[in-house]
Design a protein around this motif. Structure first.
Motif, PDB file in Angstrom:
ATOM      1  N   UNK A   8       0.855  -1.180   0.000  1.00 27.40           N
ATOM      2  CA  UNK A   8       0.000   0.000   0.000  1.00 27.40           C
ATOM      3  C   UNK A   8       0.896   1.236   0.000  1.00 27.40           C
ATOM      4  N   UNK A   9       0.556   2.238  -0.792  1.00 25.30           N
ATOM      5  CA  UNK A   9       1.318   3.485  -0.836  1.00 25.30           C
ATOM      6  C   UNK A   9       0.365   4.672  -0.919  1.00 25.30           C
ATOM      7  N   UNK A  10       0.914   5.866  -0.766  1.00 21.24           N
ATOM      8  CA  UNK A  10       0.152   7.104  -0.940  1.00 21.24           C
ATOM      9  C   UNK A  10       0.481   7.706  -2.300  1.00 21.24           C
ATOM     10  N   UNK A  11      -0.548   8.019  -3.046  1.00 25.58           N
ATOM     11  CA  UNK A  11      -0.389   8.667  -4.348  1.00 25.58           C
ATOM     12  C   UNK A  11      -1.439   9.770  -4.451  1.00 25.58           C
ATOM     13  N   UNK A  12      -1.025  11.041  -4.423  1.00 21.82           N
ATOM     14  CA  UNK A  12      -2.008  12.126  -4.437  1.00 21.82           C
ATOM     15  C   UNK A  12      -2.672  12.298  -5.795  1.00 21.82           C
ATOM     16  N   UNK A  13      -3.989  12.373  -5.782  1.00 21.12           N
ATOM     17  CA  UNK A  13      -4.736  12.732  -6.989  1.00 21.12           C
ATOM     18  C   UNK A  13      -4.907  14.247  -7.020  1.00 21.12           C
ATOM     19  N   UNK A  14      -5.246  14.821  -5.854  1.00 21.91           N
ATOM     20  CA  UNK A  14      -5.431  16.271  -5.729  1.00 21.91           C
ATOM     21  C   UNK A  14      -4.448  16.799  -4.684  1.00 21.91           C
ATOM     22  N   UNK A  15      -4.126  18.077  -4.761  1.00 18.57           N
ATOM     23  CA  UNK A  15      -3.312  18.714  -3.730  1.00 18.57           C
ATOM     24  C   UNK A  15      -4.073  18.712  -2.415  1.00 18.57           C
ATOM     25  N   UNK A  16      -3.356  18.904  -1.320  1.00 25.15           N
ATOM     26  CA  UNK A  16      -3.990  19.061  -0.012  1.00 25.15           C
ATOM     27  C   UNK A  16      -4.506  20.483   0.128  1.00 25.15           C
ATOM     28  N   UNK A  17      -5.433  20.666   1.050  1.00 20.94           N
ATOM     29  CA  UNK A  17      -5.775  22.018   1.484  1.00 20.94           C
ATOM     30  C   UNK A  17      -4.688  22.386   2.480  1.00 20.94           C
ATOM     31  N   UNK A  18      -3.899  23.372   2.192  1.00 24.42           N
ATOM     32  CA  UNK A  18      -2.796  23.738   3.070  1.00 24.42           C
ATOM     33  C   UNK A  18      -1.526  23.008   2.667  1.00 24.42           C
ATOM     34  N   UNK A  19      -0.602  22.872   3.622  1.00 24.33           N
ATOM     35  CA  UNK A  19       0.704  22.255   3.351  1.00 24.33           C
ATOM     36  C   UNK A  19       0.550  20.772   3.066  1.00 24.33           C
ATOM     37  N   UNK A  20       1.345  20.280   2.134  1.00 25.05           N
ATOM     38  CA  UNK A  20       1.284  18.870   1.730  1.00 25.05           C
ATOM     39  C   UNK A  20       2.319  18.044   2.492  1.00 25.05           C
ATOM     40  N   UNK A  21       1.936  16.846   2.866  1.00 27.69           N
ATOM     41  CA  UNK A  21       2.831  15.859   3.467  1.00 27.69           C
ATOM     42  C   UNK A  21       2.683  14.577   2.652  1.00 27.69           C
ATOM     43  N   UNK A  22       3.739  13.808   2.444  1.00 27.87           N
ATOM     44  CA  UNK A  22       3.632  12.580   1.632  1.00 27.87           C
ATOM     45  C   UNK A  22       2.552  11.598   2.108  1.00 27.87           C
TER      46      UNK A  22
END
Length: 147
Positions: A8-22
């Motif tokens: 399982x991994x993290x893959x962003x589809x959209x930016x975060x609201x505010x600062x991004x973390x992996x």
């Protein structure tokens, strides 16, 4: 050698609201099937309720790990109430399905181990969700978790 490797991994589809973390990315399951001397790779997003809501909205609805929870556009979908359950932290095989979980006590999403189709949240998950890093009792096959 025959078997299935799952991660399982993290893959962003959209930016975060505010600062991004992996850790803010949407959950993506990767598998390598070893069978008859061949390896086959497959990956799919875990289609959580939060993933589907952001796809429909066309953008982010929740702040990430480093953001302010009060900046959420709508209430969260985890036990914490202000972040998106991205089901991106851990994965186990249980009850004939892949079970994907989130570190902040989420739904526990089931996926088909062959097609990686999201089968939806596990029906037995308590109202306050389950934490990531579930363990399976090797003797009984029972799933152990915190919530």
């Amino acid at each position: 050698m025959d078997g299935l490797y799952v991660r399982n991994t993290e893959n962003p589809v959209h930016n975060s609201l505010g600062r991004y973390h992996p850790f803010d990315g949407d959950g993506m399951i990767h598998t390598i099937r070893l069978q008859n001397g061949k390896a086959t790779y497959r990956n799919r997003f875990v289609r959580t309720a939060g993933f589907e809501a952001e796809q429909q909205a066309g953008g982010p609805l929740w702040p990430g790990l480093m953001g302010n929870p009060h900046d959420a556009v709508q209430p969260g979908m985890t036990a914490r109430g202000s972040v998106k359950d991205s089901s991106s932290t851990d994965v186990v095989l249980h009850g004939g399905a892949i079970l994907s979980t989130f570190y902040l006590c989420g739904e526990g999403y089931r996926l088909d181990p062959e097609t990686l189709a999201t089968l939806g949240p596990a029906e037995w998950v308590p109202a306050h969700g389950i934490s990531a890093h579930c363990k399976i009792d090797e003797a009984s096959g029972e799933l152990l978790f915190f919530n």
